[in-house]
Design a protein around this motif. Sequence first.
Motif: not given
Length: 227
Positions: A169-191
């Motif tokens: 995933y490449k950060s979209e700096a101009g979009n607050p919801q899609k930028a890779l900023t400092v913060g809490l993330y999670r990896i979701g996984f299932t089948t």
Amino acid sequence: MKTKNVIAIALLVIGSMGFVNAQKLGKFGGLTEKKIGPKTIKVPYTDMVSYLGYAAPGNEDETKEDKKFYYIYVWIPAVAPELGVRMMSPVGKAKIKKAINSKAYESNASSKEYFDTYITLERSDIISKDKISEDAVNSANWFVLARNDDSSEMPKQPSGSKYNSLLRYKSEAGNPQKALTVGLYRIGFTTYKRGEVKGTFLAQVGAPIKLPGVVMAKTIAELKKGL
């Protein structure tokens, strides 16, 4: 009788070789590419965090879209240009340096159970370590940045199918919801298919720059201990 025994042994050896080969994991390359002679390769991520875990029925974190989802929480301490996530099940004989070994994995490391991985990369609106708590995480807004089911770049599972997952995933700096900023993330996984998730797994997060202080954990309590 002897012929049957030879055939049975041969099939067993071939099956065992397939299981070992299925766990041969290559370098994790990012979106940047370079040419080496006639070949074009993806430049390997310079920073990598690895997590070894075990998923079992009844331990899912959430049910959504009629699927049982499990989460691994990741604290990203700096702005990143891109992130890569990949997951492989089972771990098998793969040797992973400096991996975080969960207690669940240590108790089930010899298990040959595995699942058809399906992963998401999600970012929350929590941007401060001090704001991380169970209640805050449950009430946070989560944004799905990317998802993947099957990746041809990943090793085959013991079944012979390429059902392991990888996303970049490449950060979209101009979009607050899609930028890779400092913060809490999670990896979701299932089948991919509805059903139980069971087996050992390796989850890795990679970045093209050093990100000192990345913490990866299955629970918020474990994450806070590592912060």
